[in-house]
Design a protein around this motif. Structure first.
Motif, PDB file in Angstrom:
ATOM      1  N   PRO A  46       0.760  -1.199   0.068  1.00 44.93           N
ATOM      2  CA  PRO A  46      -0.078  -0.079  -0.089  1.00 44.93           C
ATOM      3  C   PRO A  46       0.753   0.912  -0.103  1.00 44.93           C
ATOM      4  N   ARG A  47       0.300   2.422  -0.568  1.00 41.46           N
ATOM      5  CA  ARG A  47       1.463   3.786  -0.792  1.00 41.46           C
ATOM      6  C   ARG A  47       0.087   4.689   0.693  1.00 41.46           C
ATOM      7  N   PHE A  48       1.350   5.363   1.232  1.00 39.73           N
ATOM      8  CA  PHE A  48       0.731   6.329   1.944  1.00 39.73           C
ATOM      9  C   PHE A  48       1.423   7.232   1.652  1.00 39.73           C
TER      10      PHE A  48
ATOM     11  N   GLU B 265       6.653   6.097  10.323  1.00 42.00           N
ATOM     12  CA  GLU B 265       7.123   6.782   9.329  1.00 42.00           C
ATOM     13  C   GLU B 265       6.939   8.107   9.813  1.00 42.00           C
ATOM     14  N   ALA B 266       5.285   8.428  10.036  1.00 40.96           N
ATOM     15  CA  ALA B 266       4.914   9.131  10.185  1.00 40.96           C
ATOM     16  C   ALA B 266       5.522   9.726  11.973  1.00 40.96           C
ATOM     17  N   THR B 267       6.027   9.439  12.601  1.00 41.95           N
ATOM     18  CA  THR B 267       6.530   9.679  13.252  1.00 41.95           C
ATOM     19  C   THR B 267       7.733  10.011  13.826  1.00 41.95           C
ATOM     20  N   VAL B 268       8.945   9.310  13.000  1.00 45.86           N
ATOM     21  CA  VAL B 268      10.036   9.501  12.028  1.00 45.86           C
ATOM     22  C   VAL B 268      10.216  11.375  11.807  1.00 45.86           C
ATOM     23  N   THR B 269       8.957  11.163  10.363  1.00 46.05           N
ATOM     24  CA  THR B 269       8.971  12.114   9.958  1.00 46.05           C
ATOM     25  C   THR B 269       8.703  14.331  10.259  1.00 46.05           C
TER      26      THR B 269
ATOM     27  N   ASP C 208      -4.087   6.966   3.301  1.00 45.77           N
ATOM     28  CA  ASP C 208      -3.949   6.069   2.891  1.00 45.77           C
ATOM     29  C   ASP C 208      -3.946   6.295   0.429  1.00 45.77           C
ATOM     30  N   GLU C 209      -3.826   5.647   0.644  1.00 43.46           N
ATOM     31  CA  GLU C 209      -4.193   6.275  -1.199  1.00 43.46           C
ATOM     32  C   GLU C 209      -5.197   6.496  -1.405  1.00 43.46           C
ATOM     33  N   PHE C 210      -6.096   6.378  -1.015  1.00 42.90           N
ATOM     34  CA  PHE C 210      -7.684   6.800  -1.410  1.00 42.90           C
ATOM     35  C   PHE C 210      -7.636   7.755  -0.729  1.00 42.90           C
ATOM     36  N   ALA C 211      -6.966   9.177   0.021  1.00 47.86           N
ATOM     37  CA  ALA C 211      -7.516   9.894   0.548  1.00 47.86           C
ATOM     38  C   ALA C 211      -7.564  10.028   1.869  1.00 47.86           C
ATOM     39  N   LYS C 212      -7.705   8.643   2.270  1.00 45.53           N
ATOM     40  CA  LYS C 212      -8.269   8.501   3.288  1.00 45.53           C
ATOM     41  C   LYS C 212      -7.472   8.524   5.239  1.00 45.53           C
ATOM     42  N   PRO C 213      -7.828   9.870   5.841  1.00 44.27           N
ATOM     43  CA  PRO C 213      -7.298   9.596   7.040  1.00 44.27           C
ATOM     44  C   PRO C 213      -6.707   8.656   7.939  1.00 44.27           C
ATOM     45  N   LEU C 214      -5.297   8.690   8.476  1.00 44.11           N
ATOM     46  CA  LEU C 214      -5.047   7.545   8.784  1.00 44.11           C
ATOM     47  C   LEU C 214      -5.258   8.105   9.886  1.00 44.11           C
TER      48      LEU C 214
ATOM     49  N   GLU D 129       4.262   7.109  -0.068  1.00 39.99           N
ATOM     50  CA  GLU D 129       5.742   5.910   0.024  1.00 39.99           C
ATOM     51  C   GLU D 129       4.982   4.591   0.408  1.00 39.99           C
ATOM     52  N   GLU D 130       4.924   3.613  -0.198  1.00 42.57           N
ATOM     53  CA  GLU D 130       4.904   2.485  -0.133  1.00 42.57           C
ATOM     54  C   GLU D 130       5.136   1.513   0.705  1.00 42.57           C
ATOM     55  N   LEU D 131       4.491   1.174   2.093  1.00 47.51           N
ATOM     56  CA  LEU D 131       5.209   0.588   3.345  1.00 47.51           C
ATOM     57  C   LEU D 131       3.892  -0.888   3.564  1.00 47.51           C
ATOM     58  N   ALA D 132       4.751  -0.773   3.962  1.00 47.66           N
ATOM     59  CA  ALA D 132       4.185  -3.141   4.555  1.00 47.66           C
ATOM     60  C   ALA D 132       2.637  -2.627   4.981  1.00 47.66           C
TER      61      ALA D 132
END
Length: 76
Positions: free
Chosen positions: A2-4, A31-35, A59-65, A20-23
């Motif tokens: 999936p792409r985030f 990745e969000a906390t590091v960034t 996510d790739e559908f613009a859904k806030p996570l 970014e493609e992440l697992a």
């Protein structure tokens, strides 16, 4: 995989158009906390009292996570 996307809001919106493609969502949170830490460090005093800073993960559908908020308030 999936792409985030990691969008930053401070003074103006900086939308991530590549992502970014992440697992999985846990990897996106990491990745969000590091960034967020790196970007906040790079603000170099630009965050002023009364301002907010925000990183939003979608996510790739613009859904806030996830959202990380930083709020600067003057208490004196």
């Amino acid at each position: 995989m999936p792409r985030f996307f990691f969008n930053v809001y401070h003074e103006r919106a900086e939308l991530d158009d590549e992502g970014e493609e992440l697992a999985d969502v846990q990897a996106a949170w990491h990745e969000a906390t590091v960034t967020a830490g790196q970007i906040i460090q790079d603000l170099n005093g630009k965050l002023r009292p009364g301002q907010n800073w925000r990183l939003e993960v979608t996510d790739e559908f613009a859904k806030p996570l996830y959202v990380i908020h930083v709020s600067a308030d003057r208490l004196i």
